[in-house]
Design an enzyme around this catalytic site. Structure first.
Site, PDB file in Angstrom:
ATOM      1  CB  SER A  60      36.408  43.939  37.097  1.00 26.93           C
ATOM      2  OG  SER A  60      36.753  44.021  35.661  1.00 26.93           O
ATOM      3  N   GLY A 257      36.621  41.936  33.520  1.00 25.38           N
ATOM      4  CA  GLY A 257      35.072  41.462  33.942  1.00 25.38           C
ATOM      5  C   GLY A 257      35.227  40.944  35.476  1.00 25.38           C
ATOM      6  N   GLY A 259      33.887  38.593  38.813  1.00 20.18           N
ATOM      7  CA  GLY A 259      33.838  37.077  39.462  1.00 20.18           C
ATOM      8  C   GLY A 259      34.939  36.297  39.049  1.00 20.18           C
ATOM      9  CB  CYS A 286      41.862  42.035  34.030  1.00 21.85           C
ATOM     10  SG  CYS A 286      42.094  41.848  35.805  1.00 21.85           S
ATOM     11  CG  LEU A 287      37.190  37.550  33.532  1.00 23.92           C
ATOM     12  CD1 LEU A 287      37.213  36.644  34.767  1.00 23.92           C
ATOM     13  CD2 LEU A 287      35.662  37.735  33.302  1.00 23.92           C
ATOM     14  CD  GLN A 290      41.548  36.805  36.505  1.00 21.39           C
ATOM     15  OE1 GLN A 290      40.278  36.557  36.416  1.00 21.39           O
ATOM     16  NE2 GLN A 290      42.150  37.530  37.526  1.00 21.39           N
ATOM     17  CG  ASN A 328      39.520  45.661  39.993  1.00 18.91           C
ATOM     18  OD1 ASN A 328      39.315  45.004  41.061  1.00 18.91           O
ATOM     19  ND2 ASN A 328      38.290  45.897  39.186  1.00 18.91           N
ATOM     20  N   GLY A 330      41.047  40.020  42.031  1.00 16.88           N
ATOM     21  CA  GLY A 330      41.142  39.152  43.486  1.00 16.88           C
ATOM     22  C   GLY A 330      41.472  37.753  43.105  1.00 16.88           C
ATOM     23  CG  PHE A 331      39.473  35.051  41.172  1.00 15.74           C
ATOM     24  CD1 PHE A 331      39.359  33.636  41.557  1.00 15.74           C
ATOM     25  CD2 PHE A 331      38.767  35.858  41.265  1.00 15.74           C
ATOM     26  CE1 PHE A 331      38.272  33.334  42.278  1.00 15.74           C
ATOM     27  CE2 PHE A 331      37.569  35.720  41.987  1.00 15.74           C
ATOM     28  CZ  PHE A 331      37.334  34.332  42.598  1.00 15.74           C
ATOM     29  CG  HIS A 370      42.838  47.108  34.570  1.00 19.79           C
ATOM     30  ND1 HIS A 370      41.663  46.572  33.940  1.00 19.79           N
ATOM     31  CD2 HIS A 370      42.850  46.064  35.822  1.00 19.79           C
ATOM     32  CE1 HIS A 370      41.312  45.661  34.495  1.00 19.79           C
ATOM     33  NE2 HIS A 370      41.559  45.448  35.690  1.00 19.79           N
ATOM     34  CD  GLU A 372      41.916  49.043  31.560  1.00 22.02           C
ATOM     35  OE1 GLU A 372      42.800  48.222  30.771  1.00 22.02           O
ATOM     36  OE2 GLU A 372      41.057  48.637  32.327  1.00 22.02           O
TER      37      GLU A 372
HETATM   38  N1  LIG Z   1      39.492  43.365  36.522  1.00 17.31           N
HETATM   39  C1  LIG Z   1      39.280  42.046  36.120  1.00 17.31           C
HETATM   40  O1  LIG Z   1      38.983  41.636  35.056  1.00 17.31           O
HETATM   41  C2  LIG Z   1      38.975  41.242  37.539  1.00 17.31           C
HETATM   42  C3  LIG Z   1      39.285  39.682  36.961  1.00 17.31           C
HETATM   43  C4  LIG Z   1      38.693  38.673  38.296  1.00 17.31           C
HETATM   44  N2  LIG Z   1      37.135  39.042  38.347  1.00 17.31           N
HETATM   45  C5  LIG Z   1      39.431  39.146  39.401  1.00 17.31           C
HETATM   46  O2  LIG Z   1      38.962  39.370  40.363  1.00 17.31           O
HETATM   47  O3  LIG Z   1      40.516  38.639  39.414  1.00 17.31           O
END
Ligand SMILES: NC(=O)CC[C@H](N)C(=O)O
Length: 407
Positions: A60, A257, A259, A286-287, A290, A328, A330-331, A370, A372
């Site tokens: 990520s 993931g 981006g 996380c990703l 989203q 972790n 950023g979105f 997270h 995990e």
């Molecule tokens: N850890 C992730 O899955 C990060 C998700 C997405 N890339 C974000 O920055 O928000």
């Protein structure tokens, strides 16, 4: 705010061998560590006190440079176990790193390789010897920064060209990186699960079949799924709903993931839309969270500085309990955009932002943080058991307690 350069550090009495150049032209000088060269990326900060190797190998972090607020990085060296990206050959993870103290020789029984050499092997450019507090304060005030990190042992830099690159970089918004870091092929997860991670005895023979879509999945997620008694089939990020259903899974997992989640709208979001039409239990992290939100009609947005650390408080509205979690991202999912029928299950107690959702009437839920860990506290491991309980319910099996004695 002035540049947080530390020009009086002993090694810079000659020339700095590494630079961090922010998009606004700020130049931060340090000592080069790891790979040489220059790369554009977004600089963020991570406040975890442990787990630098897991952080740097979290896929990520692709497209990002991690500033560690913990000052001593590298002192326990690196090993071959604390790697989170799925296939070491992919070398997915952070492209750069920033440390306060100089990297010392490792002192730990598990250490196999010096951090400097390991970063070289992975192609990660790092710099040490800067005032990471000042850089962190700058990011907190002005947001995550686009930048170039450059390392040249001769100390010869074409500064105007590097400044131009930093200013011209497009940033993470609208950037689809999941497709780049996915392991890209169907495989069955075979690594032996770590029983201590699950809170339950590892089942000898897998009783459930989970399909995990790999948008940049972390190994410990797969270990935990396997540790609860699942055979885990990993599919590439571009897997369609039909590809997933062809495996006849008992549960579907959407991974973390890198981006912008909104940039996966051509492949992941349509696949997820179809998958939630089925009654197969589905869990996203996380990703994955989203993208599930996007598939349900909600919106995601770029955060100011993001959440990166191993000490974030999150509240589970469904139980009223607070968990200290690893973060972790950023979105974030815009809570106000969650449509009717989608409940907000978790929120960040730092800023109230959305950290979880569940779809009414369907065995579908996800979290932003997270569970995990790796690194971080294991307070949220119960979420894996919540997922397995949805699978068990569907099979007419009694629920397991969500929290083991240890959790
Ligand atoms: N850890 C992730 O899955 C990060 C998700 C997405 N890339 C974000 O920055 O928000």
């Amino acid at each position: 705010m002035t540049a947080p350069a530390n020009k009086t550090a002993p090694w810079t009495t000659t020339k700095p061998t590494a630079l961090l150049i922010l998009a606004d032209g700020t130049v931060i000088e340090g000592k080069g560590v790891g790979a040489t060269g220059a790369v554009e990326a977004e600089v963020c900060f991570n406040t975890a006190l442990t787990g630098y190797q897991e952080i740097l190998t979290d896929p990520s972090y692709a497209g990002q440079i991690v500033t560690f607020t913990f000052p001593h990085i590298g002192n326990v060296g690196t090993n071959n176990e604390d790697i989170e990206d799925l296939t070491p050959a992919n070398r997915a993870g952070a492209v750069g790193a920033v440390f306060k103290a100089d990297v010392t020789d490792p002192s730990n029984y598990r250490a196999a390789t010096h951090l400097d050499q390991w970063l070289k092997n992975r192609g990660v450019i790092a710099l040490s010897g800067i005032d990471t507090r000042a850089l962190t304060a700058l990011i907190r005030e002005t947001g995550a920064q686009n930048a170039v990190i450059a390392h040249d042992p001769s100390g010869e830099f074409d500064l105007p060209a590097l400044k131009k690159r930093a200013a011209a970089w497009h940033g993470l918004e609208n950037l689809d990186l999941a497709k780049e870091v996915t392991s890209g092929q169907t495989s069955v997860w075979t690594e032996t699960p770590w029983a201590w991670n699950t809170g339950y005895a590892t089942e000898e023979t897998p009783r459930y079949h989970i399909v995990a879509i790999d948008y940049g999945v972390k190994r410990n997620i797969l270990r935990l799924l396997a540790g609860l008694g699942a055979k885990v089939t990993v599919l590439p990020a571009t897997a369609t709903a039909e590809d997933v259903l062809a495996h006849n899974p008992d549960g579907i997992f959407l991974s973390n993931g890198p981006g912008d989640p909104a940039a996966t709208g051509e492949y992941a979001v349509p696949a997820i839309k179809k998958l939630i039409e089925t009654d197969i239990p589905l869990f996203g992290i996380c990703l994955g969270h989203q993208m599930l939100a996007l598939a349900l009609g909600a919106k995601t947005q770029k955060m100011h500085q993001g959440h990166h650390g191993a000490n974030h408080p999150v509240k589970d509205h469904t139980t009223g309990k607070v968990e200290i979690v690893s973060m972790n991202h950023g979105f974030a999912v815009d809570s106000a955009s969650l449509p009717k029928g989608v409940d907000e299950t978790h929120i960040s107690l730092f800023d109230g932002s959305n950290c979880g959702l569940r779809l009414a009437g369907k065995p579908v839920f996800s979290v932003q943080h997270h569970p995990e860990a790796s690194p971080g506290p294991q307070d949220s491991h119960y979420l894996f058991r919540r997922f397995f309980n949805l699978i068990r319910e569907k099979k007419g099996e009694p629920a397991l307690p969500e929290r083991s004695k240890a959790a």
